[in-house]
Write an enzyme that holds these catalytic residues in place. Structure first.
Site, mmCIF file in Angstrom:
data_model
loop_
_atom_site.group_PDB
_atom_site.id
_atom_site.type_symbol
_atom_site.label_atom_id
_atom_site.label_comp_id
_atom_site.label_asym_id
_atom_site.label_seq_id
_atom_site.Cartn_x
_atom_site.Cartn_y
_atom_site.Cartn_z
ATOM 1 C CD1 TRP A 334 67.534 44.061 42.066
ATOM 2 C CD2 TRP A 334 69.311 43.327 42.726
ATOM 3 N NE1 TRP A 334 68.909 45.450 42.303
ATOM 4 C CE2 TRP A 334 69.700 44.465 42.758
ATOM 5 C CE3 TRP A 334 70.583 42.334 43.555
ATOM 6 C CZ2 TRP A 334 70.792 46.076 42.888
ATOM 7 C CZ3 TRP A 334 71.304 43.259 44.260
ATOM 8 C CH2 TRP A 334 71.724 44.284 44.158
ATOM 9 C CG HIS A 335 71.370 39.691 45.344
ATOM 10 N ND1 HIS A 335 70.339 39.491 45.806
ATOM 11 C CD2 HIS A 335 72.262 40.299 45.597
ATOM 12 C CE1 HIS A 335 70.883 40.521 46.611
ATOM 13 N NE2 HIS A 335 71.363 40.276 46.989
ATOM 14 N N GLY A 336 71.136 38.165 40.068
ATOM 15 C CA GLY A 336 71.613 36.823 39.143
ATOM 16 C C GLY A 336 69.953 36.619 38.295
#
Lengths: 497, 325
Positions: A334-336
Site C-alpha cells: 500500500w505504501h508503494g
C-alpha cells in the site's frame, strides 16, 4: 489554465492554504451555521476546490469513486439475498482495487513481469505507461472500501444523501493523506449540525500549530541532512549512514504526524473529530505497540478488514503468523509499488514474531510508558531504543530505491559496527556536516512529546495547564521558529502513497 | 454566536500582534539588508545609493566580477569605472541590475560586457536569492526575479514572508546591527579579487564533469537584443569581451564555437568590438586560475592590463598612462 497551474497543489504548509482555510471557515460559520445542508455543501465545494487545485482532471476520478461506493452501498443494503449482497460488494471492491491497481501499480506489474521474462531468457518489449498517480487515491479508495464493507456487515446503514457521502470521502483535511476515516465514525458527525465550540476551535488551531512545527521545523530540517546521505550513500561512512537513517526516522515522523495534526486541527475548526493517527510511536516498547501508535487509522483498517476476517489472532499459531504476514506485506505494498516497500512490510512482520510466537505480556504494551513517572526504567528505555532501532533498520529498506541499495546501505552500517568505529564516524560526520541545530530540534521534540505522552498531542489541554500569557509566549516562540526554519516548497512524503 | 465572536476577537488580537511584529521585523531586516557592504547585496546597495556615475561600466557574471579590475582602468584611462558583475548569474538578470543602476546613476559612456558561454542561457533557479530581498518592491527587480524559480507571489506582497527560512541571514543582519564593524566590504568598486590557487580538488571536479551543450533561451536573447538596441540609441559604446577560460574548461562546452559565432553575429550586427581571449596564452596556465572558468587575483590583474592595452589600441580607452606589462 497553464501547465504550472495544473502542477500546483495547495499544501497544508503553504500560504495558499493559510488563505483558503480562514475563507472556508468564515463562510462556514457566518453563512452556513444554522443549516446542516449548507454546511455540508460548502465543505464539499471547498474540498473539491482543494483537490482540483492539484489537477482538475482527477476530480472526475474522485467523483467516480464516490458514486461507485455510494450506489454500491445502497445496493448492498437493499439486496434481498446474500448472493446479491456479495455480488455488489465484489463489484465495488473489484472496481476500487482495479482503479488503485491501474494508477498505482500497473507499471510495477509490467516492469516486474518483464524482468521475470528476461530472467528466464525472453526478450520482452514492453513500454511503461505514462501514468500520473492521483494524489490521495490510496486514502479515498480505502475510505470507500471501509464504507461498503461496513454496510455489507450491517455495521452502518447506507446514507441516501449523496452530499453527505461525498463529504465523507472527500473532506479536505483528510482527502490526500488521511487519516483513513470510517463511515461509522465520520458519517454521523456529517449528518449532525455542527455548533461552534470555542474550546474546540482553540484546540484545533493549537494542533495545526504543533503540526506545522513537526512538519516545517523537524521534518524539513531532518530532510535537509538525510536526503544527501541517502542520495549518495556509497560515499558515506557507516556511521553517517546510520545517522542518515535516524534523521529519516524523525523526518518521516515529523512529516506524516505533522500532516495528521494539521488535518485533525483543521477538521476541528469545523466541528469534526477525526481519528487519531499517531500516539507518540517512538516511545513504543515493542513493534506491536509501535503499530498501535503509528498510522493508527491504516493499521486499524487492515486489522478490521483484512486481519480479523482472516481469523485474526483467534486461530492457531501458524495461521496467526500467516495473517500477520499478509497484513504487513499488504501494508508495505500500500505504501508503494516496489519490492522495497513490500520487504519493509515483511521486516515488520518478522519483528512481530516474538509477540506472536511467545504471546508473553512483555510484548503487549497497552498502557502508556512510565505512566505516573517522569523517567522510564532502564528496561523501558532499552525496549524503546531497540524498537526504535528495528524501525530504523526497516526504514532504510523503505527509503532506498532498490533491494541492492538496501543491502549495501545496511552492510556498510554493519561493517562499521563490527569494526567498532560507528560512534566515531557518527561524531565526525555530525561535527563536519551538521552542527547542533538538528540535534537540538530533535531533543526539543522528544522532550516536549515525552512530557505530554499521556495527551492526544503534545500541546493538547494547554489551555488547562498553562496560563494565557505563557501560552501565547509558546505560540509566538513556535511561530518565530517557523520563521527561522521554514523552507521553500517542501512536499509531504505521504502524498506519494 | 457569542463564543464565535469572542474567539474571533482573541484570534484577531493574536494575529494583530503577529502582524505588527512581522511588519516591524520586515522593515528592520530590509533596512539592515540595505546597509550590507559585502556580497552581491553590497553591490546592489552601492548602486541604489547612487553617486557611482561611472564612465566605464563592466557587466557580466562572476567572471566579470573577478576578472576585470575597475581600479586599473580608472588609473590607466582616467575614467571612473565600476564592475556590475553578478556571481552565478547570466545576462538576463545582469541586465536587470544594469537598468536598476541607470535608475540611480548616470548612464556610462562605455560598457564592457563580459560574455561567457552560458551568458544567454538563463538558469532556472534564482542563485543567491537573498541579494534581491531588499529590492523586491522595485518593478525592474521584481520583473526579472519573477522569471526564476525563486520567490513566490506572496514574497513580493506580504510582510516578512521573503525572510522565512533565512535564519543565517537574519542572524548575520542582527549581528551587523549590534557589531557594525563586522559589516566589511569584500569588493572594491564591484571587483572581487580572489587569492586562490588551482588545486587537486579542481582537477577532480573537472574529471567528473561531463561535456555539455549550452542552449540560449528566448527570454535572454530578447533581453540581449533589446539591451544592445537601447545602448545604441543612448550612444553608449558597448564592447564584448570573452575573458580567459582555461582550455580544460573550454573543452567541456561542446558547442562553444556556435556560441561564439552567435556573439560574433551580434557584434557585426551592432558594430561592436569583440575581444575574444579564448586562445590567449593565459588559457593554458593553471597558475592564473582558481578553477577552469575563473582567474585568480594574479590572473585577473594580468588580464585587466591586457584588456586595457587592447581597448586603448582600438581607441576605446584613451592612452593617458602607459601600462606596465
Amino acid at each position: 489554465m497553464n501547465k504550472d497551474a495544473l502542477l500546483f497543489f495547495m499544501l497544508f504548509n503553504s500560504i495558499d492554504f493559510a488563505f483558503f482555510l480562514p475563507v472556508v471557515f468564515g463562510l462556514y460559520w457566518f453563512i452556513a451555521r444554522h443549516n446542516i445542508r449548507l454546511q455540508n455543501v460548502l465543505l464539499l465545494l471547498a474540498s473539491y476546490y482543494f483537490y482540483g487545485s492539484w489537477d482538475i482532471r482527477f476530480l472526475a476520478l474522485l467523483a467516480f469513486s464516490t458514486l461507485l461506493d455510494f450506489f454500491s452501498g445502497i445496493q448492498i443494503h437493499d439486496a434481498q439475498t446474500l448472493i446479491r449482497k456479495k455480488v455488489w460488494l465484489t463489484f465495488s471492491v473489484f472496481l476500487n482495487v482495479g482503479l488503485l491497481a491501474f494508477f498505482k501499480y500497473a507499471n510495477f506489474f509490467v516492469a516486474s513481469f518483464a524482468e521475470l521474462l528476461m530472467n528466464i531468457g525472453f526478450k520482452p518489449n514492453f513500454t511503461l505507461l505514462q501514468i500520473v498517480l492521483p494524489i490521495g487515491i490510496s486514502f479515498y479508495t480505502f475510505h470507500g472500501l471501509s464504507y461498503v464493507f461496513d454496510v455489507y456487515r450491517d455495521k452502518i446503514k447506507p446514507t441516501k444523501n449523496l452530499i453527505d457521502y461525498s463529504l465523507f470521502v472527500s473532506f479536505f483535511p483528510l482527502l490526500v493523506a488521511g487519516p483513513i476515516e470510517r463511515a461509522t465514525h465520520l458519517l454521523p458527525q456529517i449528518q449532525t449540525i455542527r455548533v461552534f465550540d470555542a474550546v474546540k476551535f482553540a484546540d484545533g488551531l493549537r494542533q495545526i500549530l504543533w503540526g506545522l512545527f513537526k512538519k516545517v521545523i523537524i521534518a524539513d530540517t531532518c530532510a535537509q541532512y538525510s536526503a544527501p546521505i541517502f542520495n549518495q550513500f556509497e560515499h558515506q561512512s557507516g556511521g553517517a549512514l546510520l545517522l542518515g537513517a535516524i534523521l529519516f526516522m524523525f523526518e518521516v515522523y515529523g512529516d506524516f504526524s505533522g500532516y495528521s495534526d494539521i488535518a485533525l486541527g483543521s477538521a476541528r475548526l469545523f466541528g469534526f473529530e477525526l481519528l487519531q493517527n499517531f500516539s507518540f510511536p517512538y516511545f513504543s516498547r515493542s513493534i506491536a505497540e509501535f503499530w498501535s501508535r503509528w498510522h493508527i487509522s491504516l493499521s486499524s483498517w487492515f486489522r478490521d478488514y483484512v486481519y480479523i476476517p482472516m481469523g485474526g489472532s483467534r486461530v492457531g499459531r501458524m495461521k496467526k503468523l500467516r495473517n500477520v504476514f499478509v497484513v504487513f506485506l499488504l501494508s508495505g505494498f500500500w505504501h508503494g509499488a516496489s519490492f522495497n516497500r513490500i520487504l519493509w512490510g515483511g521486516l515488520h512482520a518478522v519483528f512481530m514474531l516474538p509477540s506472536i510466537l511467545w504471546a508473553s505480556s512483555q510484548y503487549k504494551h497497552t498502557d502508556i510508558v512510565a505512566k505516573g513517572r517522569s523517567l522510564p526504567t532502564w528496561t523501558e528505555l532499552l525496549q524503546m531504543l531497540s524498537t526504535f532501532l528495528l524501525c530504523t533498520l526497516a526504514l532504510i529498506v523503505f527509503r532506498t530505491t532498490s533491494l541492492g541499495d538496501s543491502f549495501r546501505y545496511l552492510k556498510a552500517i554493519g561493517i562499521s559496527i563490527f569494526d567498532a568505529r560507528i560512534f566515531s564516524e557518527i561524531f565526525v560526520f555530525w561535527k563536519q556536516s551538521m552542527g547542533l541545530t538538528p540535534l537540538l530540534l530533535i531533543v526539543i521534540l522528544i522532550v516536549v512529546e515525552w512530557l505530554n505522552r499521556t495527551k492526544k498531542y503534545a500541546l493538547d489541554e494547554l489551555a488547562i495547564r498553562v496560563p494565557q500569557p505563557l501560552r501565547w509566549l509558546i505560540y509566538f516562540l513556535l511561530l518565530g521558529m517557523l520563521l527561522l526554519f521554514a523552507q521553500r516548497s517542501r512536499q509531504f512524503i505521504y502524498f506519494q502513497f | 454566536m457569542i463564543p464565535l465572536k469572542n474567539s474571533l476577537i482573541k484570534v484577531s488580537l493574536f494575529a494583530g500582534i503577529v502582524l505588527l511584529f512581522s511588519v516591524s521585523l520586515h522593515y528592520f531586516l530590509d533596512a539592515q539588508m540595505k546597509q550590507l557592504r559585502y556580497d552581491d547585496a553590497g553591490v546592489w546597495n552601492q548602486i541604489s545609493q547612487g553617486g557611482i556615475d561611472a564612465d566605464v561600466l563592466i557587466m557580466g557574471s562572476s567572471r566579470a566580477a573577478t576578472h576585470i579590475d575597475p581600479a586599473h582602468i580608472s588609473e590607466t584611462a582616467n575614467k571612473s569605472c565600476f564592475n556590475l558583475g553578478m556571481m552565478g548569474h547570466n545576462f538576463y538578470i545582469e541586465n536587470a541590475r544594469y537598468y536598476y543602476y541607470l535608475q540611480h546613476n548616470r548612464a556610462p559612456q562605455i560598457i564592457i560586457l563580459s560574455l561567457d558561454y552560458e551568458s544567454l542561457q538563463r538558469r532556472s533557479d534564482l542563485f543567491n536569492h537573498t541579494q534581491f530581498l531588499a529590492y523586491l518592491n522595485d518593478p525592474a527587480v521584481a520583473q526579472a526575479t519573477r522569471a526564476y524559480n525563486g520567490f513566490s507571489k506572496y514574497d513580493y506582497a506580504l510582510p516578512l514572508l521573503k525572510y522565512v527560512g533565512e535564519r543565517t541571514l537574519i542572524f548575520s543582519l542582527f549581528n551587523n546591527y549590534f557589531f557594525p564593524a563586522r559589516n566589511k566590504p569584500d569588493r572594491v568598486n564591484g571587483f572581487l579579487a580572489r587569492d586562490l590557487k588551482w588545486n587537486a580538488d579542481v582537477d577532480k571536479v573537472l574529471d567528473t564533469l561531463k561535456a555539455y551543450s549550452v542552449s540560449p533561451d528566448s527570454l535572454s536573447l530578447a533581453a540581449f537584443e533589446s539591451f544592445l538596441k537601447d545602448a545604441k540609441a543612448k550612444n553608449i559604446k558597448v564592447v564584448f569581451v570573452h575573458s580567459p577560460t582555461h582550455l580544460l574548461g573550454q573543452q567541456k562546452v561542446v558547442n562553444r564555437k556556435e556560441i561564439m559565432a552567435l556573439y560574433q553575429k551580434y557584434a557585426w550586427q551592432f558594430s561592436i568590438p569583440f575581444f575574444d581571449y579564448a586562445t590567449d596564452s593565459m588559457c593554458s596556465q593553471k597558475s592564473y586560475f582558481l578553477n577552469a572558468t575563473h582567474l585568480n587575483k594574479y590572473g585577473a590583474a594580468l588580464f585587466t592590463r591586457k584588456l586595457i592595452v587592447d581597448l586603448q589600441r582600438e581607441g576605446i580607452l584613451p592612452w593617458l598612462v602607459t601600462t606596465k606589462e
